[in-house]
Motif scaffolding. Structure first.
Motif, mmCIF file in Angstrom:
data_model
loop_
_atom_site.group_PDB
_atom_site.id
_atom_site.type_symbol
_atom_site.label_atom_id
_atom_site.label_comp_id
_atom_site.label_asym_id
_atom_site.label_seq_id
_atom_site.Cartn_x
_atom_site.Cartn_y
_atom_site.Cartn_z
ATOM 1 N N PHE A 43 3.059 6.087 -10.638
ATOM 2 C CA PHE A 43 4.005 6.791 -9.772
ATOM 3 C C PHE A 43 5.359 6.085 -9.750
ATOM 4 N N ILE A 44 5.355 4.763 -9.590
ATOM 5 C CA ILE A 44 6.598 3.992 -9.548
ATOM 6 C C ILE A 44 7.354 4.112 -10.873
ATOM 7 N N ASN A 45 6.621 4.079 -11.970
ATOM 8 C CA ASN A 45 7.267 4.228 -13.283
ATOM 9 C C ASN A 45 7.894 5.608 -13.445
ATOM 10 N N GLU A 46 7.262 6.623 -12.848
ATOM 11 C CA GLU A 46 7.774 7.989 -12.971
ATOM 12 C C GLU A 46 9.048 8.200 -12.149
ATOM 13 N N PRO A 88 -2.126 -2.409 -5.946
ATOM 14 C CA PRO A 88 -2.842 -2.683 -7.199
ATOM 15 C C PRO A 88 -3.421 -1.442 -7.875
ATOM 16 N N THR A 89 -3.365 -0.277 -7.219
ATOM 17 C CA THR A 89 -4.019 0.911 -7.782
ATOM 18 C C THR A 89 -3.225 1.452 -8.974
ATOM 19 N N PRO A 90 -3.924 1.868 -10.033
ATOM 20 C CA PRO A 90 -3.242 2.378 -11.240
ATOM 21 C C PRO A 90 -2.322 3.560 -10.956
ATOM 22 N N ARG A 91 -2.698 4.453 -10.029
ATOM 23 C CA ARG A 91 -1.860 5.632 -9.767
ATOM 24 C C ARG A 91 -0.518 5.224 -9.158
ATOM 25 N N SER A 92 -0.500 4.113 -8.388
ATOM 26 C CA SER A 92 0.758 3.658 -7.790
ATOM 27 C C SER A 92 1.713 3.139 -8.856
ATOM 28 N N GLY A 137 0.812 -1.206 0.000
ATOM 29 C CA GLY A 137 0.000 0.000 0.000
ATOM 30 C C GLY A 137 0.845 1.255 0.000
ATOM 31 N N ILE A 138 1.426 1.590 -1.145
ATOM 32 C CA ILE A 138 2.324 2.747 -1.191
ATOM 33 C C ILE A 138 1.626 4.017 -1.662
ATOM 34 N N GLY A 139 0.500 3.883 -2.373
ATOM 35 C CA GLY A 139 -0.168 5.068 -2.903
ATOM 36 C C GLY A 139 0.787 5.813 -3.820
ATOM 37 N N SER A 140 1.130 7.046 -3.472
ATOM 38 C CA SER A 140 2.123 7.806 -4.227
ATOM 39 C C SER A 140 3.136 8.408 -3.260
ATOM 40 N N ASP A 141 3.548 7.600 -2.287
ATOM 41 C CA ASP A 141 4.472 8.072 -1.260
ATOM 42 C C ASP A 141 5.429 6.945 -0.882
ATOM 43 N N VAL A 142 6.688 7.113 -1.206
ATOM 44 C CA VAL A 142 7.699 6.115 -0.833
ATOM 45 C C VAL A 142 8.805 6.771 -0.002
#
Length: 266
Positions: A120-123, A113-117, A89-94
């Motif tokens: 975000f990881i790819n970015e 599993p969320t698309p925004r995560s 559960g990272i959301g957009s915060d690591v």
């Protein structure tokens, strides 16, 4: 004139009304989440007052722990570059994951599993983060995730009213460990919107399965007594199998969750 024509077309096909509704709800949510309303709701809502009282019954961390990003770790720990670190559960915060790598050289397996995560990881594209677009649930399979309100994370616990939903593959903690060929987790973080309790019980049910476990235990149901019973069960199971559970401090608590850290006594 072109703008007016677009507005008329959007009104006729329902897009304009839908967007106005969503923006209105989003603004109201921002107001609701403001400092004044947060404290007002904490005072008025019975369940939040009960969570606040119950939270105080859990042993707080002391100066044998130190703050790292938005969590805490024991000052004395065994983390190094060979440690197994899992984050759910990272959301957009690591920030936590980045700081753990910075201090200990520990790479991390992240699950969300969320698309925004995934986007975000790819970015950010960090070579010490390995990402898996799957969810954690002891009920493995293709499960539905629900967004309870604008800007919120998704949860496996179906609310009466939800903003959005999607389906994703989920695996139990034992299945994930088997796929990764991991027998012992040095550090595991769970921030999965109310779905962590079953997996925590599974991990704590046997001694020496992990070194440090950090989790947020969200109150996602109406029955506060059942929630406190579940948390107390975690405390009991952990204690029976040589783990110690502590409460983590929260700077801005809305008393809808409790953050804990469980440490292996060995």
């Amino acid at each position: 004139m072109e703008i007016i024509k677009k507005l008329i077309n959007h009104y006729r096909n329902g897009i304009l009304i839908e967007k106005i509704f969503k923006y209105t709800v989003a603004i109201l949510y921002k107001i609701y989440n403001s400092f004044l309303f947060r404290h007002l709701f904490n005072f008025l809502l019975t369940n939040r007052r009960k969570i606040k009282r119950f939270e105080k019954s859990l042993t707080p961390i002391d100066d044998s722990f130190y703050k790292i990003a938005n969590y805490y770790l024991p000052v004395k720990n065994k983390l190094d570059k060979n440690s197994n670190f899992l984050s759910f559960g990272i959301g957009s915060d690591v920030d936590f994951e980045v700081e753990v790598y910075s201090q200990y050289g520990v790479s991390v397996n992240c699950f969300d599993p969320t698309p925004r995560s995934e986007q975000f990881i790819n970015e950010i594209n960090l070579n010490y983060i390995k990402f898996f677009p799957v969810g954690l649930s002891e009920d493995s399979g293709k499960l539905t995730f629900y967004q309870t309100k604008p800007y919120s994370d998704y949860t496996l616990i179906k609310p009466n009213i939800y903003w959005d939903k999607f389906n994703a593959d989920c695996f139990s903690i034992d299945n994930i460990l088997k796929k990764l060929n991991i027998n012992f987790i040095d550090l595991i973080k769970l921030d999965i919107e109310g779905a962590a309790i079953d997996s925590i019980n599974q991990l704590c049910s046997s001694p020496n399965r992990f070194g440090i476990l950090i989790s947020e235990l969200e109150f996602m149901e109406k029955d506060i007594e059942n929630y406190t019973k579940k948390v107390n069960k975690i405390v009991d199971i952990a204690n029976q199998n040589n783990y110690d559970l502590f409460r983590l401090p929260k700077i801005k608590s809305n008393f809808k969750s409790i953050e804990i850290i469980i440490v292996n006594r060995n």
